[in-house]
Design a protein around this motif. Structure first.
Motif, PDB file in Angstrom:
ATOM      1  N   ARG A   1       9.463  36.622  34.966  1.00 51.20           N
ATOM      2  CA  ARG A   1       9.658  35.984  33.653  1.00 51.20           C
ATOM      3  C   ARG A   1      11.137  35.962  33.271  1.00 51.20           C
ATOM      4  O   ARG A   1      11.638  34.958  32.762  1.00 51.20           O
ATOM      5  CB  ARG A   1       8.844  36.706  32.582  1.00 51.20           C
ATOM      6  CG  ARG A   1       7.357  36.414  32.644  1.00 51.20           C
ATOM      7  CD  ARG A   1       6.609  36.989  31.448  1.00 51.20           C
ATOM      8  NE  ARG A   1       6.716  38.448  31.358  1.00 51.20           N
ATOM      9  CZ  ARG A   1       5.871  39.296  31.912  1.00 51.20           C
ATOM     10  NH1 ARG A   1       4.838  38.859  32.606  1.00 51.20           N
ATOM     11  NH2 ARG A   1       6.033  40.599  31.764  1.00 51.20           N
ATOM     12  N   MET A   2      11.829  37.078  33.519  1.00 45.07           N
ATOM     13  CA  MET A   2      13.261  37.164  33.217  1.00 45.07           C
ATOM     14  C   MET A   2      14.030  36.088  33.986  1.00 45.07           C
ATOM     15  O   MET A   2      14.860  35.373  33.420  1.00 45.07           O
ATOM     16  CB  MET A   2      13.790  38.549  33.584  1.00 45.07           C
ATOM     17  CG  MET A   2      15.281  38.728  33.385  1.00 45.07           C
ATOM     18  SD  MET A   2      15.862  40.358  33.933  1.00 45.07           S
ATOM     19  CE  MET A   2      16.023  40.076  35.688  1.00 45.07           C
ATOM     20  N   LEU A   3      13.724  35.947  35.276  1.00 48.23           N
ATOM     21  CA  LEU A   3      14.440  34.983  36.106  1.00 48.23           C
ATOM     22  C   LEU A   3      14.063  33.548  35.741  1.00 48.23           C
ATOM     23  O   LEU A   3      14.918  32.647  35.808  1.00 48.23           O
ATOM     24  CB  LEU A   3      14.183  35.264  37.588  1.00 48.23           C
ATOM     25  CG  LEU A   3      14.767  36.588  38.083  1.00 48.23           C
ATOM     26  CD1 LEU A   3      14.265  36.914  39.483  1.00 48.23           C
ATOM     27  CD2 LEU A   3      16.288  36.573  38.039  1.00 48.23           C
ATOM     28  N   MET A   4      12.823  33.331  35.328  1.00 51.62           N
ATOM     29  CA  MET A   4      12.423  31.983  34.897  1.00 51.62           C
ATOM     30  C   MET A   4      13.165  31.582  33.623  1.00 51.62           C
ATOM     31  O   MET A   4      13.602  30.445  33.486  1.00 51.62           O
ATOM     32  CB  MET A   4      10.909  31.912  34.700  1.00 51.62           C
ATOM     33  CG  MET A   4      10.151  31.920  36.022  1.00 51.62           C
ATOM     34  SD  MET A   4       8.359  31.946  35.838  1.00 51.62           S
ATOM     35  CE  MET A   4       8.058  30.357  35.107  1.00 51.62           C
ATOM     36  N   LYS A   5      13.310  32.533  32.692  1.00 53.09           N
ATOM     37  CA  LYS A   5      14.066  32.259  31.470  1.00 53.09           C
ATOM     38  C   LYS A   5      15.525  31.963  31.805  1.00 53.09           C
ATOM     39  O   LYS A   5      16.131  31.055  31.247  1.00 53.09           O
ATOM     40  CB  LYS A   5      13.981  33.440  30.501  1.00 53.09           C
ATOM     41  CG  LYS A   5      12.637  33.605  29.862  1.00 53.09           C
ATOM     42  CD  LYS A   5      12.597  34.857  29.000  1.00 53.09           C
ATOM     43  CE  LYS A   5      11.197  35.148  28.504  1.00 53.09           C
ATOM     44  NZ  LYS A   5      11.138  36.406  27.756  1.00 53.09           N
ATOM     45  N   LEU A   6      16.075  32.739  32.723  1.00 51.81           N
ATOM     46  CA  LEU A   6      17.455  32.514  33.145  1.00 51.81           C
ATOM     47  C   LEU A   6      17.602  31.148  33.810  1.00 51.81           C
ATOM     48  O   LEU A   6      18.560  30.429  33.548  1.00 51.81           O
ATOM     49  CB  LEU A   6      17.911  33.623  34.092  1.00 51.81           C
ATOM     50  CG  LEU A   6      19.337  33.527  34.589  1.00 51.81           C
ATOM     51  CD1 LEU A   6      20.337  33.564  33.430  1.00 51.81           C
ATOM     52  CD2 LEU A   6      19.636  34.634  35.576  1.00 51.81           C
ATOM     53  N   ALA A   7      16.643  30.782  34.645  1.00 46.16           N
ATOM     54  CA  ALA A   7      16.684  29.473  35.313  1.00 46.16           C
ATOM     55  C   ALA A   7      16.625  28.342  34.298  1.00 46.16           C
ATOM     56  O   ALA A   7      17.291  27.313  34.471  1.00 46.16           O
ATOM     57  CB  ALA A   7      15.530  29.351  36.308  1.00 46.16           C
ATOM     58  N   ALA A   8      15.863  28.528  33.219  1.00 47.91           N
ATOM     59  CA  ALA A   8      15.769  27.502  32.177  1.00 47.91           C
ATOM     60  C   ALA A   8      17.092  27.338  31.440  1.00 47.91           C
ATOM     61  O   ALA A   8      17.450  26.239  31.016  1.00 47.91           O
ATOM     62  CB  ALA A   8      14.651  27.847  31.196  1.00 47.91           C
TER      63      ALA A   8
END
Length: 94
Positions: free
Chosen positions: A59-66
């Motif tokens: 989730r952390m990395l998905m938010k960062l990717a966004a």
């Protein structure tokens, strides 16, 4: 003891600077631009996810990717894995 160490590392992630990100990117030979480093620092300061929990890290990395890009999120993940290996705690990321 493991929980205390994880809390310490999570707190350290929230206090990384752009300079820290650049140092780690050079050390581990993972390219990160200044703009990406700024975005990474901002995202980590706001992060409430547990980077040691696979779903939380995802989730952390998905938010960062966004916020930045998928490549930047992959770079951060690579840095986290290399740092964990360096300190002998890579099994904490599984």
């Amino acid at each position: 003891m493991k929980n205390v160490a994880q809390q310490f590392i999570t707190q350290r992630l929230k206090h990384l600077t752009v300079s820290d990100i650049h140092s780690y990117s050079k050390k581990y030979r993972i390219p990160v631009s200044k703009a990406e480093a700024v975005a990474i620092v901002k995202a980590l300061k706001k992060n409430k996810e547990n980077p040691f929990d696979p779903e939380g890290r995802k989730r952390m990395l998905m938010k960062l990717a966004a916020i930045t890009s998928k490549d930047t999120a992959r770079s951060v993940n690579k840095i986290l894995i290399k740092m964990a290996k360096e300190y002998g705690v890579e099994d904490w990321l599984k």
